[in-house]
Design an enzyme around this catalytic site. Structure first.
Site: not given
Ligand code: CP
Length: 308
Positions: A54-55, A83, A104, A132
């Site tokens: 999703r993100t 590396k 991320r 998040h």
């Molecule tokens: N909600 C969320 O962070 O989903 P993903 O891990 O699929 O990005």
């Protein structure tokens, strides 16, 4: 003024700035075609050192729907991190090619380190078990859109409250709205971290209780926010296996819930919500995933300083 800034955690935004982003997301939802070219010529870098559906994809869809372009990697292994390149060197390099980046990373604080090493806006797309913030923007837009407000609610948050970064960010953000009560539902081992309990809830005098049984509190809730037990953060597989199915919401358990309660989940789900619940009108987690794209469109516009 949001232009040029990074977003590392929800408290980086004032309530006024949060409202600005949510209001812009509402405008985009109302007339997406009016925003189709606003980011023409701009490039988003998606630097994902951890898996995501999703993100990452909603960030990419957001930039594409604004007329911009996207580049990036979807695992550390496919970048020069494999590396031994540092986050600082990676972001300095990406800043040569992109106008804004979403990162991320499994290590808490990595997006902050990135932001400290560039003038380009960096968005934390999830750092370890920490924060998040764009999931929180998603959650706030979803609640505001479906319930019409962000105050005077009892919010149940259920599952892995220890490692669930979406939970930490959501509690921080919601704690600034009026008359929010939290019911925190988890096994003893997965209770919210001490810093969230003491520095956010206790310090701000926010009403909350911590319980183990969802059934006992279901009828009190306006919002039920389910979370997955975060397998990837456990040191011991036996503990994960023992705790992973602590909560499974099904139609029977929902009989006691309010008729206008909404069920949210940042997703991915594993077993926490039975598939039979998906057809219940209170199940809003796929709508939530869609709101995530719109709010990320609004965030990208604000951080790049582009207007309609
Ligand atoms: N909600 C969320 O962070 O989903 P993903 O891990 O699929 O990005």
């Amino acid at each position: 003024m949001l232009k040029g800034r990074s977003l590392i955690e929800p408290m980086d935004l004032t309530l006024e700035e949060l409202d600005e982003i949510l209001d812009l997301a509402d405008q985009i939802i109302a007339g997406p075609s009016e925003f189709a070219d606003v980011c023409k010529g701009k490039v988003l870098g998606t630097l994902f050192y951890e898996p995501s559906t999703r993100t990452r994809l909603s960030f990419e869809a957001a930039m594409l729907r604004l007329g911009g372009s996207v580049m990036g990697f979807s695992s550390g292994e496919s970048s020069s991190a494999a590396k031994g390149e540092s986050v600082a060197d990676t972001i300095k390099t990406v800043a040569c090619y992109a106008d804004i980046a979403a990162m991320r990373h499994p290590k808490e604080g990595a997006p902050k380190v990135a932001a400290m090493n560039t003038d380009m806006p960096v968005i934390n797309a999830g750092d370890g078990g920490h924060q998040h913030p764009t999931q929180t923007l998603t959650d706030l837009l979803t609640i505001r859109s479906l319930k019409g407000k962000l105050n005077n609610f009892t919010i149940g948050i259920c599952g892995d409250l220890k490692f669930g970064r979406t939970v930490h960010s959501l509690i921080k953000a919601l704690s600034r709205y009026e008359n929010i009560k939290f019911v925190l539902i988890s096994p003893e081992e997965l209770r919210i971290p001490e810093y969230i309990r003491e520095e956010i809830l206790v310090r701000n005098g926010i009403e909350f209780k911590e319980v183990e049984r969802l059934e006992n509190v279901m009828e009190e809730l306006d919002v039920l926010y389910m979370t997955r037990v975060q397998k990837e953060r456990f040191f011991n597989e036996a503990d994960y296996i023992r705790l992973k199915d602590s909560y499974i919401v099904n139609n029977e358990k929902l009989e006691k819930a309010k008729k206008d309660m909404i069920i949210l989940h940042p997703l991915p789900r594993v077993n926490e919500i039975s598939v039979e619940v998906d057809s219940d009108p209170r199940a809003c987690y796929f709508k939530q995933a869609k709101y995530g794209m719109f709010v990320r469109m609004a965030l990208i516009m604000k951080l790049l300083g582009v207007e309609k």
